[in-house]
Design a protein around this motif. Structure first.
Motif, PDB file in Angstrom:
ATOM      1  N   UNK A  62      56.970  20.071  61.874  1.00 56.66           N
ATOM      2  CA  UNK A  62      55.543  20.316  61.608  1.00 56.66           C
ATOM      3  C   UNK A  62      54.960  21.242  62.678  1.00 56.66           C
ATOM      4  N   UNK A  63      55.385  21.033  63.927  1.00 57.02           N
ATOM      5  CA  UNK A  63      54.877  21.889  64.990  1.00 57.02           C
ATOM      6  C   UNK A  63      55.355  23.331  64.809  1.00 57.02           C
ATOM      7  N   UNK A  64      56.561  23.491  64.290  1.00 58.11           N
ATOM      8  CA  UNK A  64      57.057  24.870  64.094  1.00 58.11           C
ATOM      9  C   UNK A  64      56.237  25.608  63.055  1.00 58.11           C
ATOM     10  N   UNK A  65      55.826  24.886  62.005  1.00 56.00           N
ATOM     11  CA  UNK A  65      54.956  25.509  61.000  1.00 56.00           C
ATOM     12  C   UNK A  65      53.736  26.132  61.666  1.00 56.00           C
ATOM     13  N   UNK A  66      53.071  25.320  62.479  1.00 54.03           N
ATOM     14  CA  UNK A  66      51.863  25.772  63.167  1.00 54.03           C
ATOM     15  C   UNK A  66      52.194  26.907  64.140  1.00 54.03           C
ATOM     16  N   UNK A  67      53.275  26.706  64.872  1.00 51.92           N
ATOM     17  CA  UNK A  67      53.624  27.665  65.913  1.00 51.92           C
ATOM     18  C   UNK A  67      53.922  29.054  65.331  1.00 51.92           C
ATOM     19  N   UNK A  68      54.679  29.068  64.251  1.00 56.37           N
ATOM     20  CA  UNK A  68      55.024  30.368  63.672  1.00 56.37           C
ATOM     21  C   UNK A  68      53.758  31.069  63.178  1.00 56.37           C
ATOM     22  N   UNK A  69      52.839  30.304  62.592  1.00 59.87           N
ATOM     23  CA  UNK A  69      51.578  30.896  62.149  1.00 59.87           C
ATOM     24  C   UNK A  69      50.823  31.477  63.343  1.00 59.87           C
ATOM     25  N   UNK A  75      51.988  38.583  67.020  1.00 61.23           N
ATOM     26  CA  UNK A  75      52.812  39.716  66.602  1.00 61.23           C
ATOM     27  C   UNK A  75      51.906  40.821  66.077  1.00 61.23           C
ATOM     28  N   UNK A  76      50.915  40.419  65.293  1.00 64.51           N
ATOM     29  CA  UNK A  76      49.989  41.405  64.750  1.00 64.51           C
ATOM     30  C   UNK A  76      49.169  42.046  65.861  1.00 64.51           C
ATOM     31  N   UNK A  77      48.684  41.218  66.790  1.00 63.55           N
ATOM     32  CA  UNK A  77      47.865  41.727  67.882  1.00 63.55           C
ATOM     33  C   UNK A  77      48.657  42.713  68.753  1.00 63.55           C
ATOM     34  N   UNK A  78      49.974  42.494  68.847  1.00 65.61           N
ATOM     35  CA  UNK A  78      50.803  43.364  69.680  1.00 65.61           C
ATOM     36  C   UNK A  78      51.202  44.644  68.933  1.00 65.61           C
ATOM     37  N   UNK A  80      53.226  44.783  66.475  1.00 61.00           N
ATOM     38  CA  UNK A  80      54.618  44.726  66.016  1.00 61.00           C
ATOM     39  C   UNK A  80      54.638  44.538  64.503  1.00 61.00           C
ATOM     40  N   UNK A  81      55.737  44.941  63.859  1.00 63.70           N
ATOM     41  CA  UNK A  81      55.812  44.730  62.411  1.00 63.70           C
ATOM     42  C   UNK A  81      55.717  43.243  62.068  1.00 63.70           C
ATOM     43  N   UNK A  82      54.880  42.916  61.091  1.00 58.70           N
ATOM     44  CA  UNK A  82      54.714  41.517  60.676  1.00 58.70           C
ATOM     45  C   UNK A  82      56.035  40.971  60.148  1.00 58.70           C
ATOM     46  N   UNK A  83      56.193  39.654  60.217  1.00 58.71           N
ATOM     47  CA  UNK A  83      57.371  39.030  59.608  1.00 58.71           C
ATOM     48  C   UNK A  83      57.276  39.230  58.106  1.00 58.71           C
ATOM     49  N   UNK A  84      58.363  39.630  57.485  1.00 54.52           N
ATOM     50  CA  UNK A  84      58.376  39.667  56.022  1.00 54.52           C
ATOM     51  C   UNK A  84      58.458  38.215  55.538  1.00 54.52           C
ATOM     52  N   UNK A  85      58.181  37.957  54.254  1.00 50.90           N
ATOM     53  CA  UNK A  85      58.237  36.559  53.826  1.00 50.90           C
ATOM     54  C   UNK A  85      59.659  36.017  53.913  1.00 50.90           C
ATOM     55  N   UNK A  86      60.659  36.889  53.722  1.00 54.62           N
ATOM     56  CA  UNK A  86      62.051  36.444  53.893  1.00 54.62           C
ATOM     57  C   UNK A  86      62.352  36.068  55.339  1.00 54.62           C
ATOM     58  N   UNK A  87      61.873  36.907  56.261  1.00 52.85           N
ATOM     59  CA  UNK A  87      62.121  36.622  57.679  1.00 52.85           C
ATOM     60  C   UNK A  87      61.445  35.321  58.085  1.00 52.85           C
ATOM     61  N   UNK A  88      60.190  35.177  57.644  1.00 49.30           N
ATOM     62  CA  UNK A  88      59.436  33.976  57.975  1.00 49.30           C
ATOM     63  C   UNK A  88      60.178  32.736  57.483  1.00 49.30           C
ATOM     64  N   UNK A  89      60.657  32.827  56.245  1.00 45.16           N
ATOM     65  CA  UNK A  89      61.351  31.695  55.633  1.00 45.16           C
ATOM     66  C   UNK A  89      62.656  31.377  56.379  1.00 45.16           C
ATOM     67  N   UNK A  90      63.445  32.413  56.700  1.00 44.42           N
ATOM     68  CA  UNK A  90      64.719  32.180  57.391  1.00 44.42           C
ATOM     69  C   UNK A  90      64.493  31.605  58.782  1.00 44.42           C
ATOM     70  N   UNK A  91      63.490  32.131  59.474  1.00 46.30           N
ATOM     71  CA  UNK A  91      63.224  31.654  60.835  1.00 46.30           C
ATOM     72  C   UNK A  91      62.749  30.201  60.791  1.00 46.30           C
ATOM     73  N   UNK A  92      61.803  29.922  59.895  1.00 42.92           N
ATOM     74  CA  UNK A  92      61.293  28.544  59.803  1.00 42.92           C
ATOM     75  C   UNK A  92      62.379  27.573  59.382  1.00 42.92           C
TER      76      UNK A  92
END
Ligand code: HEC
Length: 102
Positions: A62-69, A75-78, A80-92
């Motif tokens: 549950x904490x990872x859900x929040x953390x990745x968000x 990432x956006x503020x820096x 950097x390219x946003x996570x694609x939905x595939x990347x987000x899913x694989x990382x989570x």
């Protein structure tokens, strides 16, 4: 006499090696689970460039859900390219599979 001298030299070398190992282990972050898997490598490449990649055990699923968000904001503020939905899913998926329980 000679034999005991060389024995003590060997144990001094062994002691030095043991100390070195302890120091090296203390400085190095714990190895990531499945470090060679494509998911782990994606995680390191997307989540390990501003800070060392955190070990998945350090947070619950549950904490990872929040953390990745929260990190997507960084990432956006820096710029950097946003996570694609595939990347987000694989990382989570990788983080949750190896997440801690408390
Ligand atoms: C653009 C730089 C950047 C990237 C890329 C980044 N982070 Fe972070 N991260 C930060 C900063 C800065 C902090 C320090 C805490 C804060 O400012 O909120 C942090 C803190 C953290 C923390 C510690 C939070 C805490 O409460 O102790 C975790 C866990 C984390 N990041 C996970 C991730 C994950 C997972 C990713 C990939 C999805 C990621 N980070 C990618 C910048 C980044």
């Amino acid at each position: 006499m000679r034999a005991s001298q060389s024995a003590s030299r060997i144990s001094r070398v062994a002691l030095a090696l043991a100390l070195l190992t302890i120091v090296a282990a203390g400085c190095k972050p714990a190895a990531l689970p499945d470090a060679a898997s494509p998911d782990a490598q994606l995680y390191v490449s997307r989540c390990g460039n501003c800070h060392a990649p955190y070990n998945p055990h350090e947070m619950t699923a549950a904490m990872w859900d929040t953390q990745v968000t929260m990190m997507e904001v960084k990432i956006q503020a820096a710029g950097m390219p946003a996570l694609t939905s595939d990347e987000r899913e694989s990382i989570l998926e990788y983080l949750k599979r190896n997440a801690g329980t408390e």
